[in-house]
Design a protein around this motif. Structure first.
Motif, PDB file in Angstrom:
ATOM      1  N   LEU A   1       7.525   6.459  -0.190  1.00 34.22           N
ATOM      2  CA  LEU A   1       6.992   5.392   0.649  1.00 34.22           C
ATOM      3  C   LEU A   1       7.973   4.227   0.631  1.00 34.22           C
ATOM      4  O   LEU A   1       8.315   3.716  -0.445  1.00 34.22           O
ATOM      5  CB  LEU A   1       5.637   4.926   0.117  1.00 34.22           C
ATOM      6  CG  LEU A   1       4.526   5.977   0.093  1.00 34.22           C
ATOM      7  CD1 LEU A   1       3.425   5.559  -0.887  1.00 34.22           C
ATOM      8  CD2 LEU A   1       3.960   6.190   1.485  1.00 34.22           C
ATOM      9  N   VAL A   2       8.437   3.807   1.801  1.00 37.35           N
ATOM     10  CA  VAL A   2       9.401   2.710   1.897  1.00 37.35           C
ATOM     11  C   VAL A   2       8.757   1.577   2.686  1.00 37.35           C
ATOM     12  O   VAL A   2       8.473   1.730   3.879  1.00 37.35           O
ATOM     13  CB  VAL A   2      10.717   3.155   2.568  1.00 37.35           C
ATOM     14  CG1 VAL A   2      11.695   1.993   2.618  1.00 37.35           C
ATOM     15  CG2 VAL A   2      11.332   4.333   1.812  1.00 37.35           C
ATOM     16  N   THR A   3       8.523   0.453   2.028  1.00 34.53           N
ATOM     17  CA  THR A   3       7.858  -0.677   2.664  1.00 34.53           C
ATOM     18  C   THR A   3       8.881  -1.712   3.120  1.00 34.53           C
ATOM     19  O   THR A   3       9.962  -1.841   2.550  1.00 34.53           O
ATOM     20  CB  THR A   3       6.854  -1.340   1.704  1.00 34.53           C
ATOM     21  OG1 THR A   3       7.555  -1.795   0.530  1.00 34.53           O
ATOM     22  CG2 THR A   3       5.786  -0.349   1.284  1.00 34.53           C
ATOM     23  N   ASP A   4       8.506  -2.474   4.151  1.00 36.74           N
ATOM     24  CA  ASP A   4       9.404  -3.487   4.708  1.00 36.74           C
ATOM     25  C   ASP A   4       8.614  -4.721   5.131  1.00 36.74           C
ATOM     26  O   ASP A   4       8.745  -5.215   6.252  1.00 36.74           O
ATOM     27  CB  ASP A   4      10.167  -2.898   5.910  1.00 36.74           C
ATOM     28  CG  ASP A   4      11.370  -3.743   6.295  1.00 36.74           C
ATOM     29  OD1 ASP A   4      11.716  -4.685   5.544  1.00 36.74           O
ATOM     30  OD2 ASP A   4      11.975  -3.483   7.357  1.00 36.74           O
ATOM     31  N   GLY A   5       7.770  -5.216   4.236  1.00 40.19           N
ATOM     32  CA  GLY A   5       7.012  -6.433   4.480  1.00 40.19           C
ATOM     33  C   GLY A   5       6.164  -6.336   5.740  1.00 40.19           C
ATOM     34  O   GLY A   5       5.497  -5.343   6.000  1.00 40.19           O
TER      35      GLY A   5
ATOM     36  N   ARG B   1       8.784  12.707   8.564  1.00 43.56           N
ATOM     37  CA  ARG B   1       8.733  11.257   8.407  1.00 43.56           C
ATOM     38  C   ARG B   1       7.598  10.690   9.267  1.00 43.56           C
ATOM     39  O   ARG B   1       7.360  11.148  10.382  1.00 43.56           O
ATOM     40  CB  ARG B   1      10.057  10.634   8.835  1.00 43.56           C
ATOM     41  CG  ARG B   1      10.055   9.122   8.890  1.00 43.56           C
ATOM     42  CD  ARG B   1      11.400   8.602   9.331  1.00 43.56           C
ATOM     43  NE  ARG B   1      11.266   7.517  10.272  1.00 43.56           N
ATOM     44  CZ  ARG B   1      12.274   6.857  10.816  1.00 43.56           C
ATOM     45  NH1 ARG B   1      13.522   7.201  10.524  1.00 43.56           N
ATOM     46  NH2 ARG B   1      12.072   5.882  11.672  1.00 43.56           N
ATOM     47  N   PHE B   2       6.912   9.674   8.733  1.00 45.85           N
ATOM     48  CA  PHE B   2       5.822   9.006   9.443  1.00 45.85           C
ATOM     49  C   PHE B   2       6.073   7.500   9.388  1.00 45.85           C
ATOM     50  O   PHE B   2       6.538   6.979   8.369  1.00 45.85           O
ATOM     51  CB  PHE B   2       4.473   9.344   8.812  1.00 45.85           C
ATOM     52  CG  PHE B   2       4.183  10.820   8.773  1.00 45.85           C
ATOM     53  CD1 PHE B   2       3.485  11.435   9.800  1.00 45.85           C
ATOM     54  CD2 PHE B   2       4.638  11.606   7.715  1.00 45.85           C
ATOM     55  CE1 PHE B   2       3.226  12.797   9.775  1.00 45.85           C
ATOM     56  CE2 PHE B   2       4.389  12.970   7.673  1.00 45.85           C
ATOM     57  CZ  PHE B   2       3.675  13.564   8.715  1.00 45.85           C
ATOM     58  N   ASP B   3       5.775   6.811  10.497  1.00 43.90           N
ATOM     59  CA  ASP B   3       6.074   5.381  10.612  1.00 43.90           C
ATOM     60  C   ASP B   3       4.824   4.576  10.934  1.00 43.90           C
ATOM     61  O   ASP B   3       3.994   4.995  11.745  1.00 43.90           O
ATOM     62  CB  ASP B   3       7.097   5.140  11.720  1.00 43.90           C
ATOM     63  CG  ASP B   3       8.460   5.725  11.401  1.00 43.90           C
ATOM     64  OD1 ASP B   3       8.559   6.952  11.269  1.00 43.90           O
ATOM     65  OD2 ASP B   3       9.412   4.952  11.278  1.00 43.90           O
TER      66      ASP B   3
ATOM     67  N   TYR C   1      -4.184  16.266   3.649  1.00 47.46           N
ATOM     68  CA  TYR C   1      -3.716  14.920   3.907  1.00 47.46           C
ATOM     69  C   TYR C   1      -3.309  14.706   5.360  1.00 47.46           C
ATOM     70  O   TYR C   1      -2.562  15.504   5.925  1.00 47.46           O
ATOM     71  CB  TYR C   1      -2.517  14.588   3.005  1.00 47.46           C
ATOM     72  CG  TYR C   1      -2.780  14.809   1.533  1.00 47.46           C
ATOM     73  CD1 TYR C   1      -3.789  14.095   0.881  1.00 47.46           C
ATOM     74  CD2 TYR C   1      -2.054  15.741   0.808  1.00 47.46           C
ATOM     75  CE1 TYR C   1      -4.044  14.300  -0.469  1.00 47.46           C
ATOM     76  CE2 TYR C   1      -2.300  15.952  -0.545  1.00 47.46           C
ATOM     77  CZ  TYR C   1      -3.295  15.229  -1.176  1.00 47.46           C
ATOM     78  OH  TYR C   1      -3.564  15.431  -2.497  1.00 47.46           O
ATOM     79  N   ASP C   2      -3.800  13.608   5.942  1.00 45.90           N
ATOM     80  CA  ASP C   2      -3.303  13.117   7.224  1.00 45.90           C
ATOM     81  C   ASP C   2      -2.375  11.952   6.878  1.00 45.90           C
ATOM     82  O   ASP C   2      -2.816  10.807   6.714  1.00 45.90           O
ATOM     83  CB  ASP C   2      -4.467  12.651   8.106  1.00 45.90           C
ATOM     84  CG  ASP C   2      -4.021  12.187   9.485  1.00 45.90           C
ATOM     85  OD1 ASP C   2      -2.875  11.710   9.611  1.00 45.90           O
ATOM     86  OD2 ASP C   2      -4.809  12.277  10.433  1.00 45.90           O
ATOM     87  N   TYR C   3      -1.088  12.248   6.737  1.00 50.28           N
ATOM     88  CA  TYR C   3      -0.158  11.266   6.196  1.00 50.28           C
ATOM     89  C   TYR C   3      -0.040  10.018   7.061  1.00 50.28           C
ATOM     90  O   TYR C   3       0.082   8.895   6.543  1.00 50.28           O
ATOM     91  CB  TYR C   3       1.214  11.898   5.989  1.00 50.28           C
ATOM     92  CG  TYR C   3       1.247  12.889   4.854  1.00 50.28           C
ATOM     93  CD1 TYR C   3       1.125  12.470   3.535  1.00 50.28           C
ATOM     94  CD2 TYR C   3       1.381  14.258   5.101  1.00 50.28           C
ATOM     95  CE1 TYR C   3       1.135  13.382   2.480  1.00 50.28           C
ATOM     96  CE2 TYR C   3       1.399  15.175   4.055  1.00 50.28           C
ATOM     97  CZ  TYR C   3       1.280  14.728   2.756  1.00 50.28           C
ATOM     98  OH  TYR C   3       1.287  15.632   1.722  1.00 50.28           O
ATOM     99  N   LEU C   4      -0.073  10.164   8.378  1.00 47.16           N
ATOM    100  CA  LEU C   4       0.042   8.998   9.244  1.00 47.16           C
ATOM    101  C   LEU C   4      -1.167   8.089   9.081  1.00 47.16           C
ATOM    102  O   LEU C   4      -1.026   6.865   8.956  1.00 47.16           O
ATOM    103  CB  LEU C   4       0.189   9.429  10.706  1.00 47.16           C
ATOM    104  CG  LEU C   4       0.304   8.272  11.717  1.00 47.16           C
ATOM    105  CD1 LEU C   4       1.493   7.378  11.385  1.00 47.16           C
ATOM    106  CD2 LEU C   4       0.409   8.819  13.140  1.00 47.16           C
TER     107      LEU C   4
END
Length: 311
Positions: free
Chosen positions: A222-226, A239-241, A274-277
């Protein structure tokens, strides 16, 4: 039912009244803090069972922290007290945009000196989760305790979740911090990391850094960006956004912890399906919701609060 076990720092956040620098702040409000503790509380608010593993000073601050977590429904039976070391303290001031300035008082903190012996009674089961960060990994005693718990959890079939949560002002040597994070990242099934942290840890640009993280047992990154949201990467290349949610932020304290706690709660509830999105989107909603109030734990919401307030 599976259970979340979080281990790490537990501290008092003295948060400024109003905005400005620490130098200019005249008043502070006392709140419970510590990233893994915040994660624990958010998971409980979303219907999961959670226990916190740490050590506090045998003082009024320690009593306040234990009482706060207990009142939130967290199992505090593994929180030890110390007559030798103090409860951790942090002073926090806020800029107009909700960003923070920290000053920590924890050179002789009890949560840096817990040992494996303190947690010998912890028994993991196959669907449990052990979660931790890097703040409490500075001493050999605490690192050894973490390794003891990780080995015990993995032997039982439990999953390991890691949030590096880099705090550079707590480490005299940044390379020691980097090396410690890389060492413990190898044990993790799931890692949550900020985009700027990811580049520091790997020494690579973001996309290359993501690939470099999948070099062992890691399943989910998991990569967070504020306020820009977050991305979820799987070991199989998917990948999910989530682009984030617009809210009126007054205090970003605990937003990342709320995000991680919400993701963990959904992972625990998923039971392999799991529904990742959807999981990523709701975790982003929880993080955004937490920024709309002051403090971490007091500002966190349950499912109803979050879904109603964040669209």
């Amino acid at each position: 039912m599976s259970k979340l076990y979080s281990v790490g720092e537990l501290l008092i956040d003295f948060q400024s009244v109003g905005t400005g620098s620490l130098k200019d702040t005249a008043q502070f409000v006392k709140n419970a803090g510590g990233a893994p503790a915040n994660v624990c509380v958010q998971a409980v608010k979303l219907g999961q069972q959670a226990a916190y593993l740490t050590k506090v000073g045998n003082d009024g601050f320690g009593e306040f922290l234990i009482e706060t977590l207990k009142n939130e429904g967290v199992d505090t039976s593994y929180i030890r007290t110390s007559d030798k070391h103090d409860t951790s303290l942090a002073f926090v001031s806020f800029k107009e945009d909700g960003e923070r300035q920290f000053s920590f008082y924890r050179r002789a903190a009890a949560d840096l000196y817990f040992t494996a012996e303190d947690f010998k009674d912890v028994q993991f089961e196959a669907r449990d989760i052990l979660e931790f960060g890097s703040v409490a990994l500075k001493t050999e005693e605490a690192r050894s305790a973490h390794k003891y718990l990780i080995k015990k959890a993995q032997s039982a079939g439990a999953s390991i979740f890691f949030d590096p949560n880099l705090r550079f002002n707590l480490w005299e040597d940044k390379e020691q911090l980097r090396g410690t994070v890389l060492e413990f990242a190898r044990y993790a099934d799931v890692i949550k990391v900020g985009v700027d942290e990811l580049e520091f840890i790997t020494g690579l640009p973001a996309e290359s850094a993501v690939k470099a993280m999948f070099n062992g047992r890691l399943k989910i990154l998991l990569v967070t960006d504020g306020g820009k949201g977050a991305k979820l990467y799987l070991a199989d290349g998917r990948r999910f956004d989530c682009g984030g949610y617009k809210v009126k932020a007054v205090d970003t304290t605990g937003a990342g912890d709320s995000f991680f706690g919400a993701f963990i709660a959904q992972y625990m509830a998923g039971n392999g399906e799991y529904d990742y999105l959807e999981m990523l989107q709701f975790a982003c909603k929880c993080g955004a919701y937490t920024t709309t109030g002051y403090g971490a734990i007091p500002a966190m919401g349950n499912r109803q609060n979050v879904d109603k307030a964040v669209k």
